[in-house]
Design a protein around this motif. Structure first.
Motif, short mmCIF file in Angstrom:
data_model
loop_
_atom_site.label_atom_id
_atom_site.label_comp_id
_atom_site.label_asym_id
_atom_site.label_seq_id
_atom_site.Cartn_x
_atom_site.Cartn_y
_atom_site.Cartn_z
N UNK A 1 1.09 10.20 0.77
CA UNK A 1 2.14 10.04 1.77
C UNK A 1 2.57 11.40 2.31
N UNK A 2 2.81 11.47 3.60
CA UNK A 2 3.43 12.66 4.18
C UNK A 2 4.93 12.63 3.90
N UNK B 1 -6.19 3.68 9.13
CA UNK B 1 -6.22 4.30 10.46
C UNK B 1 -4.84 4.25 11.11
N UNK B 2 -4.17 3.10 10.98
CA UNK B 2 -2.82 2.95 11.54
C UNK B 2 -1.86 3.94 10.89
N UNK B 3 -1.91 4.07 9.57
CA UNK B 3 -1.02 4.97 8.86
C UNK B 3 -1.26 6.43 9.25
N UNK C 1 0.84 -1.20 0.00
CA UNK C 1 0.00 0.00 0.00
C UNK C 1 0.87 1.25 0.00
N UNK C 2 1.91 1.26 0.82
CA UNK C 2 2.81 2.42 0.86
C UNK C 2 3.45 2.64 -0.50
N UNK C 3 3.89 1.56 -1.16
CA UNK C 3 4.50 1.68 -2.48
C UNK C 3 3.50 2.19 -3.50
N UNK C 4 2.27 1.73 -3.41
CA UNK C 4 1.24 2.17 -4.36
C UNK C 4 0.93 3.66 -4.17
N UNK D 1 -1.65 11.42 4.83
CA UNK D 1 -2.60 12.49 5.14
C UNK D 1 -3.78 12.34 4.19
N UNK D 2 -4.94 12.85 4.59
CA UNK D 2 -6.14 12.74 3.78
C UNK D 2 -6.72 14.13 3.51
#
Length: 307
Positions: free
Chosen positions: A95-96, A71-73, A40-43, A80-81
């Motif tokens: 990603x921040x 939620x964990x991230x 997910x982070x890579x995507x 950030x959203x």
């Protein structure tokens, strides 16, 4: 071969590479991020401002698990959203700065492990290996690719001249550099051609068209220089700069370099920002009156790789 023999050969190959890549995953993932979290982070790194639904559907992740992961991230300041302008019910995720550092750390770990695996291969063998991988991917990819195919590979005979051309054309058109700059590039490339020990030069291809390059040369036993980093402006926005940097720094680690430096000029703001994201720091400045009519400020940036 019979159909049964073909099938058994494919299954044998699958067991081999799944076992090999599984060992890499075991060394890298799980502490503190699971493989699904890393995906997910890579995507999110590749696709800016995506929705959780888009990521979940692409990666085949359970809705509830994806919700807990997001939620964990958020709690760990990895993402950030923001509310989507086209649909107030949707939130875009990115990603921040800290999240990008987490991603880069995961990339470095993965590159180091892969580098250890292919460390015994020479450049030609690595090229054959990656070419075969691209063939497998192409033959088994039944869906039409929606984005250009980006490939990073070692340079081939005849391409150093094109690397020089890319520098001369880009810097003349965009920054009004004179012909002496292209001579400077050509001179260095000619020296590299005569003695490339401890170094390598990579070519970035987009749909089989050369789009950019980067190189590592040996400065001393434990110090490398990053050189000839260039990207055709037509191919910006595809993440090629990051891919080239990843290849170059992974190579430095496999060669056991402890320090990397580069020279650039202060007007290249995009490149300077990228160097900063990879941990390089500005260490030296000097005036340059040779390449343009106006005085330039050359800068040296350094990165410690550690032991």
């Amino acid at each position: 071969m019979t159909e049964r023999t073909y099938t058994e050969e494919i299954r044998r190959f699958n067991r081999h590479y799944a076992n090999m890549l599984g060992k890499i995953d075991q060394r890298i993932y799980g502490k503190p991020y699971l493989l699904s979290e890393v995906r997910v982070i890579a995507e999110l790194y590749e696709k800016k401002d995506a929705t959780a639904t888009e990521i979940r559907e692409k990666l085949g992740i359970d809705r509830g698990y994806m919700s807990r992961m997001i939620q964990k991230f958020e709690e760990e300041n990895i993402i950030s959203k923001k509310q989507a302008s086209t649909d107030k019910r949707q939130f875009l995720i990115q990603l921040t700065d800290y999240g990008e550092k987490v991603h880069q750390g995961l990339v470095d770990d993965a590159n180091r492990e892969v580098g250890n695996i292919i460390g015994a291969l020479n450049a030609q063998q690595v090229d054959r290996l990656t070419s075969a991988m691209r063939t497998v991917e192409s033959l088994l990819n039944f869906e039409q690719a929606e984005v250009p195919r980006v490939i990073i590979r070692p340079y081939q005979p005849g391409e150093l001249g094109y690397v020089s051309y890319l520098h001369g054309a880009l810097y003349s058109k965009t920054y009004q550099f004179g012909a002496i700059f292209e001579y400077y590039v050509m001179k260095g490339l000619a020296e590299f051609m005569m003695d490339s020990s401890g170094g390598e030069l990579w070519i970035a291809e987009v749909d089989e068209e050369i789009a950019g390059a980067i190189a590592i040369t040996r400065s001393s036993e434990d110090t490398a220089q990053l050189r000839w980093f260039v990207l055709d402006e037509r191919f910006q926005g595809l993440g090629i700069g990051h891919k080239l940097m990843d290849f170059a720094l992974a190579f430095c680690r496999t060669q056991h370099y402890r320090h990397v430096f580069l020279w650039t000029v202060s007007i290249l703001e995009t490149a300077r920002h990228l160097y900063g994201k990879y941990g390089f720091t500005l260490t030296e400045q000097k005036a340059n009156n040779d390449w343009t009519e106006d005085e330039l400020l050359e800068e040296r940036w350094d990165l410690e790789l550690g032991s």
